[in-house]
Design a protein around this motif. Sequence first.
Motif, PDB file in Angstrom:
ATOM      1  N   UNK A  48     -50.750  -7.869  -6.194  1.00  0.00           N
ATOM      2  CA  UNK A  48     -50.624  -9.345  -5.915  1.00  0.00           C
ATOM      3  C   UNK A  48     -51.393 -10.190  -6.853  1.00  0.00           C
ATOM      4  N   UNK A  49     -52.266  -9.738  -7.445  1.00  0.00           N
ATOM      5  CA  UNK A  49     -52.937 -10.468  -8.381  1.00  0.00           C
ATOM      6  C   UNK A  49     -52.403 -10.939  -9.611  1.00  0.00           C
ATOM      7  N   UNK A  50     -51.265 -10.118  -9.934  1.00  0.00           N
ATOM      8  CA  UNK A  50     -50.704 -10.315 -11.097  1.00  0.00           C
ATOM      9  C   UNK A  50     -49.556 -11.420 -11.457  1.00  0.00           C
ATOM     10  N   UNK A  51     -49.436 -11.817 -12.526  1.00  0.00           N
ATOM     11  CA  UNK A  51     -48.588 -12.723 -12.832  1.00  0.00           C
ATOM     12  C   UNK A  51     -47.253 -12.707 -12.206  1.00  0.00           C
ATOM     13  N   UNK A  52     -46.341 -11.549 -12.713  1.00  0.00           N
ATOM     14  CA  UNK A  52     -44.955 -11.283 -12.253  1.00  0.00           C
ATOM     15  C   UNK A  52     -45.031 -11.298 -10.835  1.00  0.00           C
ATOM     16  N   UNK A  53     -45.722 -11.013  -9.862  1.00  0.00           N
ATOM     17  CA  UNK A  53     -45.729 -10.960  -8.639  1.00  0.00           C
ATOM     18  C   UNK A  53     -45.798 -12.107  -8.140  1.00  0.00           C
ATOM     19  N   UNK A  54     -46.861 -13.066  -8.653  1.00  0.00           N
ATOM     20  CA  UNK A  54     -46.983 -14.460  -8.202  1.00  0.00           C
ATOM     21  C   UNK A  54     -45.817 -15.294  -8.552  1.00  0.00           C
ATOM     22  N   UNK A  55     -45.074 -15.298  -9.625  1.00  0.00           N
ATOM     23  CA  UNK A  55     -44.153 -15.867 -10.095  1.00  0.00           C
ATOM     24  C   UNK A  55     -42.978 -15.713  -8.971  1.00  0.00           C
ATOM     25  N   UNK A  56     -42.639 -14.365  -8.999  1.00  0.00           N
ATOM     26  CA  UNK A  56     -41.405 -14.315  -7.997  1.00  0.00           C
ATOM     27  C   UNK A  56     -41.721 -14.715  -6.455  1.00  0.00           C
ATOM     28  N   UNK A  57     -42.973 -14.427  -6.150  1.00  0.00           N
ATOM     29  CA  UNK A  57     -43.405 -14.895  -4.638  1.00  0.00           C
ATOM     30  C   UNK A  57     -43.194 -16.279  -4.756  1.00  0.00           C
TER      31      UNK A  57
END
Length: 333
Positions: A200-209
């Motif tokens: 969850x610290x990574x960018x793709x996870x954060x952008x999609x969240x």
Amino acid sequence: MSQHASHMTTTVPRRAVVTGDAGFIGSHLAQALVQAGAVVVGVDRRDPATDPTAAANLAALQRLPGYMHVTADLLNCAIEPLLVDANAVFHLAGIPGVRPSWGPKFSEYVASNVLATHRVMDAVTRMGVPRLVVASSSSVYGPTEGGPSVETDRPQPASPYAVTKLAEEQLCLSHSAQAHCPTSVVALRYFTVYGPRQRPDMFTHRALTAALTGQSLRLYGDGHQRRDFTYIDDAVAATIAAATIPTASGVINVGGGSSASLLEVINIANSLSGREIQVHQENPRSGDVLTTRADPGRAHEVLGWQPQVDLHNGMQAHMQALAAETAAYGRAA
Ligand code: NAD
Ligand code: UGA
């Protein structure tokens, strides 16, 4: 593994050990190995009985015959008994993440990425395991001119994390170069891996969240930094090939062939969700490089591997998994 089937013919080690199996890449790898017929012992210091992320990552795996999880810290556990009859060890356990490595956690990076790796390598050689595949990182290259990084380029690690990953791969290679060492080592330099269960610290996870929930997204810098995004199933396919293909010890890039800027990732997330992400721009973070880009030649030549999943399709699968988690738990993980 997620919904994209591996594209390569899957020859797997009969019996394998996966360190870091409760993590993002390790859980997908262990699952793919078991599904292809391997017996897998997973070892991770996160206990699925008490750690919700480990429990979620291992949920599907723990139902499969042929898989056993051992909760143990590689810094002090007895490693050799885990390796009995292993044809390959996949060493993915470690502390990932570029930005937090500047702070007081650096000693944890050194402990898990270097000292624990030394213990693993020592045990692997003493037990005569024929192959160790170790998770290295694109970050060892450091700043580039924007052109693709070749394995023979001089590493210029730009963060404490990257220094530990370079030390980790070189430590394994130095063990394997010793006279009479029974273990060949393949160090895979993964380039920014994404997909279901991404950290969850990574960018793709954060952008999609952010796209799914309406939460805002913090962007470190102007968003023009580029990554060679690698879909998880592609990373897993390369990793399995690295365990079974006859090759001398060495390093191999595992880069997804989807070079994209963070702004492009945001645009894909917007279009997949039909919602405009609210972006808050912040200062660039220390140790982040502007561009990572893999020269894929060696991976193709040695592993017969090339990435199959493009960024749009990979992000769509990643978003579907996050949406399912949100529905299941009433929140984005
Ligand atoms: P992750 O944090 O999800 O998984 C790592 C696992 O290692 C965790 O479950 C953690 O508990 C375990 N671990 C750490 N120290 C341990 C110890 N001392 N003993 C036992 N278990 C320990 O990370 P990830 O994203 O799946 O990355 C896996 C590996 O790949 C790491 O070595 C990372 O440096 C490397 N890597 C990841 C990426 C990426 O894009 N995710 C890219 C390049 C390299
Ligand atoms: C990733 C992994 O996190 C590392 O463990 C791995 O070693 C590395 O890939 C690799 O390729 O070797 P990174 O490329 O930094 O590291 O991937 P992200 O954490 O997804 O960050 C990508 C970019 O997004 C960075 O420029 C970062 O500053 C930016 N970012 C990240 C944001 O702007 N906002 C955030 O909330 C998170």
